[in-house]
Scaffold this active site. Sequence first.
Site, short mmCIF file in Angstrom:
data_model
loop_
_atom_site.label_atom_id
_atom_site.label_comp_id
_atom_site.label_asym_id
_atom_site.label_seq_id
_atom_site.Cartn_x
_atom_site.Cartn_y
_atom_site.Cartn_z
N HIS A 35 0.83 -1.22 0.00
CA HIS A 35 0.00 0.00 0.00
C HIS A 35 0.86 1.27 0.00
O HIS A 35 0.36 2.35 0.25
CB HIS A 35 -1.01 0.00 1.16
CG HIS A 35 -2.08 -1.05 0.99
ND1 HIS A 35 -3.25 -0.81 0.33
CD2 HIS A 35 -2.12 -2.35 1.36
CE1 HIS A 35 -3.99 -1.92 0.32
NE2 HIS A 35 -3.32 -2.87 0.93
N THR A 36 2.14 1.11 -0.25
CA THR A 36 3.01 2.28 -0.34
C THR A 36 3.02 2.87 -1.74
O THR A 36 3.37 4.04 -1.91
CB THR A 36 4.46 1.90 0.05
OG1 THR A 36 4.77 0.67 -0.62
CG2 THR A 36 4.60 1.70 1.54
N GLY A 122 -4.48 -12.10 -5.75
CA GLY A 122 -3.52 -11.09 -5.34
C GLY A 122 -2.16 -11.27 -5.99
O GLY A 122 -1.16 -10.76 -5.49
N LEU A 123 -2.09 -12.00 -7.10
CA LEU A 123 -0.82 -12.17 -7.81
C LEU A 123 -0.81 -11.39 -9.12
O LEU A 123 0.01 -11.64 -10.01
CB LEU A 123 -0.52 -13.65 -8.05
CG LEU A 123 -0.40 -14.50 -6.78
CD1 LEU A 123 -0.21 -15.97 -7.12
CD2 LEU A 123 0.75 -14.03 -5.89
N SER A 124 -1.76 -10.46 -9.26
CA SER A 124 -1.78 -9.53 -10.38
C SER A 124 -1.98 -10.17 -11.74
O SER A 124 -1.27 -9.87 -12.71
CB SER A 124 -0.50 -8.69 -10.42
OG SER A 124 -0.46 -7.89 -9.30
N ASP A 170 2.14 -3.18 -9.69
CA ASP A 170 1.92 -4.44 -10.41
C ASP A 170 2.32 -4.31 -11.88
O ASP A 170 2.97 -5.18 -12.45
CB ASP A 170 0.45 -4.86 -10.31
CG ASP A 170 -0.06 -4.87 -8.88
OD1 ASP A 170 0.76 -4.91 -7.95
OD2 ASP A 170 -1.30 -4.83 -8.70
#
Length: 379
Positions: A35-36, A122-124, A170
């Site tokens: 989330h950065t 969540g692995l894009s 991503d």
Amino acid sequence: MLNTQRLVDGFHAHFNGNPAIVVRAPGRVNLIGEHTDYNDGFVLPMAIDRAAWIALRPRTDGRVRIRSLDLGEESAFELGRLEKGTGWVEYIKGVANELQLAGNTLTGWEGVLSGDVPIGSGLSSSAAVELAAARAFAAVSGIEWQPAQMARLAQKAENEWVGVKCGIMDQMVSAAARQGHALFLDCRSLACEHVPIPDEAAVVVMDTATRRGLVDSAYNERRGQCEEAAHFFGVAALRDVSMSDFERRQSGLSDIVRRRARHIISENERVLEAAQALYANELARLGELFNASHESLRDDFEVSSAALDQIVEAAREQPACYGARMTGAGFGGCAVALIERDQAGAFVPAVLTAYRLRSGLEAEIFACKASAGATIESL
Ligand code: GLA
């Protein structure tokens, strides 16, 4: 792993003849820096050896026709008349739209798409499809391949065409990663360094087998809270706030916004330290940073879940594990562990069992290799 032959055979079956090229773009696992990216901060993801592939041949009539081999569906659109619709083809259309808005004249193509990045974990998988499409359009239209520029275009496609307000991580790692390396990325300047993954470490993805539908609204809520904090500190993004600034002024923030900001500011520090630890082959230190990142995401940013916490605990119990954390947006999906490579064989079944006992669920756990960003494959 998929191979080009399956794509070539699929192309044969649907379009007759041979594809002119095969393109591939990988999914990713984020080692640290969660989330950065949308706070203009630092991330350290790695492209994995799972990807989206397209075998294609140019067309002269400005049309794009794509067959998804995995879904058994075909879709088509006109480059001169792009209209929003629904489904997987929107990622490809969105990329075409952004490439055209950027002033490129595109050539159409027909092709088959297939991938082995699990969808929604969540692995894009979506970034992989976007970058594969970008690579395809660039190749048939004679556009020079510039990874950072293509990543920005693909992110815009996702933000504006698909309507998901993701950051740049991503797309950037799917475009620009180097085999055997993690990508240390400054999300403000897009400056990156390729940091070698030591041979004695294995990066293991642990899919909790849980998915959460509300992830988009929670994600946008977190973005809003981070913006509120940046506004309070009078900066463009939380990237510009140091831990000492934060500590001096934090009492002026509400409890929630204060904790959200503390996660981002501490996570940026962890990423900088993690890149150094990786360069120096200090795997124990890197593992501690993984653990601290997870705690911060769980307690301050509040994007973990019971299943993610359980799989992370199950991993940390194993002697081979340096550290483990949730990865990606959160609320379900995958965690990542850094382990001793020669212990990977014992690690996987031990975590499967420990997680099953805690959660009653069947995880999917696999070690992955750091792979290269989007490529044109040789036929
Ligand atoms: C999703 C987004 C990324 C990033 C992560 C959280 O994967 O697509 O841009 O914000 O969540 O680190």
